[in-house]
Scaffold this motif. Structure first.
Motif, PDB file in Angstrom:
ATOM      1  N   LYS A 271      90.400 -63.406  24.801  1.00 28.85           N
ATOM      2  CA  LYS A 271      91.635 -62.632  24.699  1.00 28.85           C
ATOM      3  C   LYS A 271      91.483 -61.384  23.819  1.00 28.85           C
ATOM      4  O   LYS A 271      91.953 -60.303  24.210  1.00 28.85           O
ATOM      5  CB  LYS A 271      92.784 -63.517  24.210  1.00 28.85           C
ATOM      6  N   ARG A 275      92.389 -58.344  26.325  1.00 25.46           N
ATOM      7  CA  ARG A 275      93.840 -58.109  26.396  1.00 25.46           C
ATOM      8  C   ARG A 275      94.206 -56.633  26.585  1.00 25.46           C
ATOM      9  O   ARG A 275      95.240 -56.324  27.162  1.00 25.46           O
ATOM     10  CB  ARG A 275      94.547 -58.669  25.155  1.00 25.46           C
ATOM     11  N   LYS A 289     106.224 -61.225  31.139  1.00 27.77           N
ATOM     12  CA  LYS A 289     104.841 -61.620  30.888  1.00 27.77           C
ATOM     13  C   LYS A 289     104.117 -60.536  30.079  1.00 27.77           C
ATOM     14  O   LYS A 289     104.506 -59.376  30.093  1.00 27.77           O
ATOM     15  CB  LYS A 289     104.106 -61.854  32.206  1.00 27.77           C
ATOM     16  N   ASP A 290     103.070 -60.968  29.396  1.00 24.36           N
ATOM     17  CA  ASP A 290     102.202 -60.012  28.731  1.00 24.36           C
ATOM     18  C   ASP A 290     100.759 -60.384  29.039  1.00 24.36           C
ATOM     19  O   ASP A 290     100.478 -61.385  29.704  1.00 24.36           O
ATOM     20  CB  ASP A 290     102.452 -59.953  27.221  1.00 24.36           C
ATOM     21  N   ASP A 292      98.363 -61.535  27.230  1.00 18.76           N
ATOM     22  CA  ASP A 292      97.895 -62.801  26.667  1.00 18.76           C
ATOM     23  C   ASP A 292      98.311 -63.990  27.531  1.00 18.76           C
ATOM     24  O   ASP A 292      97.526 -64.929  27.738  1.00 18.76           O
ATOM     25  CB  ASP A 292      98.415 -62.982  25.248  1.00 18.76           C
ATOM     26  N   LYS A 293      99.538 -63.962  28.045  1.00 21.07           N
ATOM     27  CA  LYS A 293      99.992 -65.060  28.893  1.00 21.07           C
ATOM     28  C   LYS A 293      99.168 -65.142  30.176  1.00 21.07           C
ATOM     29  O   LYS A 293      98.778 -66.232  30.622  1.00 21.07           O
ATOM     30  CB  LYS A 293     101.474 -64.874  29.245  1.00 21.07           C
ATOM     31  N   ASP A 296      95.741 -66.450  29.402  1.00 21.47           N
ATOM     32  CA  ASP A 296      95.798 -67.903  29.206  1.00 21.47           C
ATOM     33  C   ASP A 296      95.764 -68.628  30.557  1.00 21.47           C
ATOM     34  O   ASP A 296      95.080 -69.649  30.708  1.00 21.47           O
ATOM     35  CB  ASP A 296      97.068 -68.289  28.437  1.00 21.47           C
ATOM     36  N   GLU A 297      96.501 -68.095  31.536  1.00 26.65           N
ATOM     37  CA  GLU A 297      96.477 -68.693  32.879  1.00 26.65           C
ATOM     38  C   GLU A 297      95.069 -68.659  33.461  1.00 26.65           C
ATOM     39  O   GLU A 297      94.581 -69.653  34.031  1.00 26.65           O
ATOM     40  CB  GLU A 297      97.421 -67.922  33.804  1.00 26.65           C
TER      41      GLU A 297
END
Length: 305
Positions: A271, A275, A289-290, A292-293, A296-297
């Protein structure tokens, strides 16, 4: 590693908390990568970078980015001396080991782009002549959140040249209690230089020799390619992202005293390295959403070797 722990301990005499920022700066120094720190004013971004410069014993320059800053204020210029009837090169603050670009997003794109050649090629061009920069050369930039008044988005080409972007959050209540106590007594100003420039260059050489298995290289590429196919992203990471993720994972392995990279090293650095290299779709932004999200997915779905 002993020198890494000694370095962190000395910096912590000045800085309270912010472990992610401290680790990321050490990774950047070990791999000679540039780092972007984003956070609200007052989170010790500038103080941390200045402290690292003193503790490591590197040449240090600070540039306060403002709307009226010119590219020549950073890289230098060819100046005419009428007394001697000749031109001479006035070198700018970029001729250093550690350049602090403070509030980099308060200057317009023309000034920000003055750093591009230096960050990638480790050289600058003044009046058609190129000049090599000292080794190591690391840009550590700070920026306030772009929603604040008087700030500019960094161009994608420049963002891609930062190895990592660290998003800072507020300290915990216990950490701020410690900050209050230190402010009463006076913050430490007598910190010592615990390693030398030569120690850092030697550590950098050791980091480059850290072993990484081909399966983990393919794991890095699986992550990178997943960013390019994700439906919520207009654009995924560039190839520079995969190179920087490999370098950062090696530095992370070195910091924990290992001579080989593990999947955990890659996950921990993914990340920070990626990012700022992905561009969200309008729909993803509208849904809250950003980057980072979404990362993460991706990291959850990509099979780990």
């Amino acid at each position: 590693m002993q020198i890494i722990q000694a370095l962190k301990n000395e910096v912590k005499r000045v800085i309270v908390g912010q472990e992610d920022m401290l680790d990321a700066i050490i990774v950047a120094l070990l791999s000679e990568g540039h780092i972007l720190l984003e956070g609200m004013p007052g989170l010790a971004k500038t103080t941390t970078i200045k402290t690292f410069a003193h503790v490591v014993g590197l040449k240090f320059q600070r540039v306060q980015f403002t709307p009226d800053l010119l590219p020549s204020d950073i890289i230098g210029a060819n100046i005419y001396n009428p007394a001697e009837s000749r031109f001479y090169i006035r070198r700018g603050p970029i001729f250093t080991n550690l350049l602090l670009a403070d509030e980099i997003n308060r200057a317009p794109a023309k000034v920000q782009s003055a750093l591009l050649e230096a960050m990638q090629e480790r050289q600058v061009t003044i009046d058609k002549e190129s000049y090599r920069l000292d080794e190591p050369f690391v840009v550590m930039a700070t920026q306030n959140p772009i929603e604040q008044e008087g700030t500019y988005n960094l161009p994608e080409a420049q963002l891609d040249r930062f190895m990592m972007k660290i998003v800072l959050t507020y300290n915990t209540k216990d950490e701020e209690f410690e900050i209050l106590n230190r402010s009463e007594k006076g913050f430490a100003t007598d910190f010592a230089q615990v390693i030398t420039k030569e120690d850092l260059l030697q550590a950098k050489e050791q980091v480059s020799k850290i072993f990484i298995d081909d399966a983990l290289k393919r794991y890095i590429l699986d992550i990178i390619f997943a960013t390019r196919k994700h439906p919520d992203l207009f654009y995924g990471s560039s190839p520079r992202g995969s190179i920087d993720l490999l370098k950062a994972a090696k530095a992370k392995a070195y910091m924990r005293g290992s001579d080989f990279v593990t999947p955990r090293d890659i996950l921990e650095m993914a990340k920070p390295v990626l990012r700022h290299r992905v561009i969200l779709s309008y729909e993803a932004k509208a849904s809250g959403k950003d980057s980072d999200k979404i990362l993460d997915e991706i990291l959850t779905k990509v099979p780990m070797p």
